[in-house]
Enzyme design. Structure first.
Site, short mmCIF file in Angstrom:
data_model
loop_
_atom_site.label_atom_id
_atom_site.label_comp_id
_atom_site.label_asym_id
_atom_site.label_seq_id
_atom_site.Cartn_x
_atom_site.Cartn_y
_atom_site.Cartn_z
N LEU A 21 0.65 -1.16 0.40
CA LEU A 21 0.41 0.18 -0.13
C LEU A 21 0.68 1.17 0.01
N ARG A 41 12.86 -0.72 6.95
CA ARG A 41 14.08 -1.52 7.05
C ARG A 41 15.09 -2.03 5.55
N ASP A 67 14.30 1.79 10.85
CA ASP A 67 13.43 1.11 11.30
C ASP A 67 13.09 1.85 12.47
N ARG A 69 11.12 1.82 14.99
CA ARG A 69 11.76 1.08 16.42
C ARG A 69 12.45 1.91 16.98
N PHE A 99 1.36 -10.39 12.48
CA PHE A 99 1.01 -11.70 12.06
C PHE A 99 -0.22 -12.43 12.91
N TYR A 149 -10.26 -3.08 13.01
CA TYR A 149 -10.76 -3.91 13.26
C TYR A 149 -9.64 -2.77 15.47
N PRO A 190 -8.06 1.13 5.92
CA PRO A 190 -8.42 -0.14 4.92
C PRO A 190 -9.07 -1.20 5.10
N PRO A 192 -9.80 -5.09 3.79
CA PRO A 192 -8.20 -5.93 3.08
C PRO A 192 -7.97 -5.56 1.63
C1 HXC Z 1 3.96 -16.38 16.47
C2 HXC Z 1 5.99 -14.76 16.13
C3 HXC Z 1 5.71 -14.97 14.85
C4 HXC Z 1 4.80 -15.97 14.56
C5 HXC Z 1 7.44 -14.25 14.97
N1 HXC Z 1 6.97 -14.35 16.19
N2 HXC Z 1 6.43 -14.44 14.39
N3 HXC Z 1 5.31 -15.40 17.17
N4 HXC Z 1 3.85 -16.57 15.73
N5 HXC Z 1 3.77 -16.45 13.21
C6 HXC Z 1 7.76 -13.51 17.05
C7 HXC Z 1 9.36 -14.19 17.09
O1 HXC Z 1 9.34 -16.17 17.99
C8 HXC Z 1 9.91 -12.79 18.21
O2 HXC Z 1 9.67 -13.58 19.18
C9 HXC Z 1 9.39 -12.11 17.84
O3 HXC Z 1 7.86 -12.54 17.06
C10 HXC Z 1 9.75 -11.36 17.14
O4 HXC Z 1 10.26 -12.01 15.50
P1 HXC Z 1 11.21 -11.90 14.80
O5 HXC Z 1 11.00 -12.23 13.11
O6 HXC Z 1 13.12 -11.27 15.25
O7 HXC Z 1 11.17 -10.01 14.14
P2 HXC Z 1 11.25 -8.73 12.96
O8 HXC Z 1 12.52 -9.26 12.11
O9 HXC Z 1 11.64 -7.69 14.22
O10 HXC Z 1 10.09 -8.86 12.01
C11 HXC Z 1 8.88 -8.49 13.09
C12 HXC Z 1 7.39 -9.13 12.19
C13 HXC Z 1 7.54 -10.09 10.65
C14 HXC Z 1 6.22 -8.23 12.74
C15 HXC Z 1 7.91 -10.46 12.97
O11 HXC Z 1 6.24 -10.38 10.60
C16 HXC Z 1 7.90 -8.73 10.22
O12 HXC Z 1 9.12 -7.84 9.91
N6 HXC Z 1 6.59 -7.58 9.32
C17 HXC Z 1 6.55 -6.89 8.65
C18 HXC Z 1 5.65 -6.70 7.97
C19 HXC Z 1 4.61 -6.84 8.03
O13 HXC Z 1 4.13 -7.70 8.86
N7 HXC Z 1 3.51 -6.85 7.25
C20 HXC Z 1 2.26 -6.94 7.21
C21 HXC Z 1 1.13 -5.79 8.20
S1 HXC Z 1 -0.19 -5.82 7.52
P3 HXC Z 1 11.21 -14.32 20.02
O14 HXC Z 1 10.62 -14.48 21.48
O15 HXC Z 1 10.62 -16.20 19.47
O16 HXC Z 1 12.42 -13.28 19.92
C22 HXC Z 1 -1.85 -5.14 8.58
C23 HXC Z 1 -2.64 -5.55 8.39
C24 HXC Z 1 -4.00 -5.01 9.63
O17 HXC Z 1 -1.39 -4.57 9.53
C25 HXC Z 1 -6.06 -5.10 8.66
C26 HXC Z 1 -6.04 -6.54 7.75
C27 HXC Z 1 -6.94 -6.74 7.27
P1 NAP Z 2 3.43 -4.79 3.87
O1 NAP Z 2 3.07 -4.28 2.24
O2 NAP Z 2 4.00 -5.42 4.82
O3 NAP Z 2 3.90 -3.47 4.38
C1 NAP Z 2 4.46 -3.55 5.21
C2 NAP Z 2 5.62 -1.87 5.02
O4 NAP Z 2 5.94 -1.58 7.08
C3 NAP Z 2 7.13 -2.62 4.61
O5 NAP Z 2 7.19 -1.95 3.85
C4 NAP Z 2 7.81 -2.71 5.87
O6 NAP Z 2 9.27 -2.52 5.32
C5 NAP Z 2 7.75 -2.16 6.22
N1 NAP Z 2 8.21 -1.85 7.89
C6 NAP Z 2 8.18 -3.82 8.88
N2 NAP Z 2 8.35 -3.24 9.67
C7 NAP Z 2 9.45 -2.08 9.95
C8 NAP Z 2 9.90 -1.12 10.43
N3 NAP Z 2 11.08 -1.66 11.83
N4 NAP Z 2 10.96 0.26 10.30
C9 NAP Z 2 10.26 0.16 9.46
N5 NAP Z 2 9.14 -0.03 8.15
C10 NAP Z 2 8.79 -1.14 8.34
O7 NAP Z 2 1.41 -4.60 3.75
P2 NAP Z 2 0.84 -3.71 3.52
O8 NAP Z 2 -0.62 -4.54 3.09
O9 NAP Z 2 1.08 -3.10 2.24
O10 NAP Z 2 0.57 -2.53 4.59
C11 NAP Z 2 0.54 -1.40 4.29
C12 NAP Z 2 -0.12 -0.91 6.05
O11 NAP Z 2 -1.81 -0.75 5.77
C13 NAP Z 2 -0.09 -1.68 7.58
O12 NAP Z 2 -0.03 -0.28 8.35
C14 NAP Z 2 -0.91 -2.24 7.84
O13 NAP Z 2 -0.81 -2.43 8.65
C15 NAP Z 2 -1.75 -1.52 6.77
N6 NAP Z 2 -3.32 -2.85 6.44
C16 NAP Z 2 -3.28 -3.08 5.58
C17 NAP Z 2 -4.50 -3.60 4.79
C18 NAP Z 2 -4.37 -5.09 3.88
O14 NAP Z 2 -5.10 -5.13 3.73
N7 NAP Z 2 -3.66 -5.37 3.39
C19 NAP Z 2 -5.92 -3.49 5.27
C20 NAP Z 2 -5.58 -2.20 6.26
C21 NAP Z 2 -3.84 -2.48 7.12
P3 NAP Z 2 10.61 -2.99 5.51
O15 NAP Z 2 10.23 -4.77 5.44
O16 NAP Z 2 11.86 -2.83 4.30
O17 NAP Z 2 10.97 -2.40 6.46
#
Ligand code: HXC
Ligand code: NAP
Length: 285
Positions: A21, A41, A67, A69, A99, A149, A190, A192
């Site tokens: 997005l 990142r 990052d 964070r 997740f 949510y 948003p 899905p």
């Molecule tokens: C349980 C989990 C897990 C899983 C990770 N962890 N995945 N626990 N089930 N599936 C735990 C790990 O075991 C670890 O804990 C801790 O989380 C950190 O994991 P890392 O892999 O070291 O973290 P990191 O590399 O910082 O990655 C962060 C992350 C990863 C959130 C876990 O998924 C990520 O990088 N996501 C970024 C992009 C993203 O998530 N996009 C989707 C957004 S969609 P321990 O204790 O073992 O150390 C969204 C949509 C909303 O928000 C609405 C939809 C309708």
């Molecule tokens: P996405 O492609 O996974 O986007 C998440 C982005 O966040 C990635 O570009 C990731 O890049 C970045 N990110 C994650 N951890 C970060 C960190 N620690 N520091 C800086 N950047 C970080 O998923 P998406 O669906 O486009 O989601 C975008 C936004 O829309 C999110 O806020 C999500 O909650 C929201 N949203 C999505 C949906 C959907 O259906 N897709 C619905 C409702 C809301 P790096 O991995 O390079 O860091």
């Protein structure tokens, strides 16, 4: 939707702008004339996206690794933005982590991984940029991407729900507090929209999005461009009196799930004839 050149002379700072997005928003704002900074990142991903957008729009896109964070990394990313393009006028807090998991299975690290990105990351970016906008007496517009949510809460994505609700409280608070500095702050929720980042972590089997089609009154998932269009409006001067607002863009999901009788959509015409007879026959009783 908006006029060509709507954002000419403006700079947008978009977290998570390299994928999904965020990439769609970056492309749309760039097409409308903005200079865009995308940050997350993975620098290689950001660079690829920046190149692609620049080629398509002819406007500059700067890729900066940070990052969210880490407040020092956020500060360094903002410094780089200022050096190249000046202080941004538009800030989009879009980066997120998420997740699905039963909440009792989460470790404290799992909880922190999500809440630090979503809530603390948004706070660090807002503080760093808000403070500088106030010092420069410049004003600006913030937008945060939350989801529906944040209002209802949701099992199995508890850290995300709690953090997104926090982001909405932060946005409303700062809209009230920083309005006097010419700063607006809004949110979009948003529903899905298929992206690799979200769906690989929330719907690894594909069953959730399949079922979702029955829930959505619009009968389909959203599209990235549909969200980008609303984003463009909400960060433009066309929405200059909108602040502290949370706008749903969910294809009707929220109200469809909430209405007690909405599942009656599955009742056939013949069944309705029968139900009407039954109801009428009880008249006066
Ligand atoms: C349980 C989990 C897990 C899983 C990770 N962890 N995945 N626990 N089930 N599936 C735990 C790990 O075991 C670890 O804990 C801790 O989380 C950190 O994991 P890392 O892999 O070291 O973290 P990191 O590399 O910082 O990655 C962060 C992350 C990863 C959130 C876990 O998924 C990520 O990088 N996501 C970024 C992009 C993203 O998530 N996009 C989707 C957004 S969609 P321990 O204790 O073992 O150390 C969204 C949509 C909303 O928000 C609405 C939809 C309708
Ligand atoms: P996405 O492609 O996974 O986007 C998440 C982005 O966040 C990635 O570009 C990731 O890049 C970045 N990110 C994650 N951890 C970060 C960190 N620690 N520091 C800086 N950047 C970080 O998923 P998406 O669906 O486009 O989601 C975008 C936004 O829309 C999110 O806020 C999500 O909650 C929201 N949203 C999505 C949906 C959907 O259906 N897709 C619905 C409702 C809301 P790096 O991995 O390079 O860091």
């Amino acid at each position: 939707m908006l006029k060509d050149g709507t954002f000419t002379g403006k700079t947008a700072f978009i977290t998570g702008g390299g994928t999904g997005l965020g990439k769609g928003m970056a492309t749309t704002l760039s097409r409308l004339g903005a200079q865009v900074v995308i940050t997350s990142r993975k620098l290689d991903v950001l660079k690829g996206t920046a190149e692609e957008i620049e080629k398509a729009t002819g406007n500059k896109v700067l890729a900066v690794a940070a990052d969210v964070r880490n407040p020092d990394a956020v500060k360094a990313a903002v410094d780089e933005c200022v050096e190249h393009f000046g202080l941004p006028n538009i800030v989009i807090n879009n980066a997120a982590g998420n997740f699905i998991s039963p909440t009792e299975r989460l470790t404290s690290n799992g909880w922190k991984a999500v809440t630090d990105i979503v809530l603390n990351g948004t706070a660090f970016v807002s503080l760093e940029l808000g403070r500088r906008m106030i010092e420069a007496n410049q004003g600006g517009v913030f937008l945060a991407i939350t989801t529906i949510y944040a209002m209802s809460g949701s099992g199995f994505v508890t850290p995300s729900a709690a953090a997104k609700a926090g982001v909405e409280a932060l946005a409303k608070s700062l809209a009230s507090e920083w309005g006097r500095y010419g700063i607006r702050y809004n949110c979009i929720q948003p529903g899905p929209i298929r992206t690799k980042g979200a769906f690989s972590r929330l719907d690894p089997t594909g069953q959730w999005s399949e079922k979702m089609l029955d829930v959505l009154p619009t009968g389909r998932l959203g599209e990235v461009q549909e969200l980008a269009n609303l984003v463009a409006y909400m960060v433009s001067d066309y929405s200059s009196w909108m602040t502290g607002e949370v706008v749903k863009l969910d294809g009707g999901e929220y109200y469809s799930r909430a209405g007690s009788f909405n599942e009656l959509r599955d009742v056939t015409k013949e069944q309705w004839d029968m139900l009407a007879q039954m109801i009428k026959s009880t008249k006066g009783s």
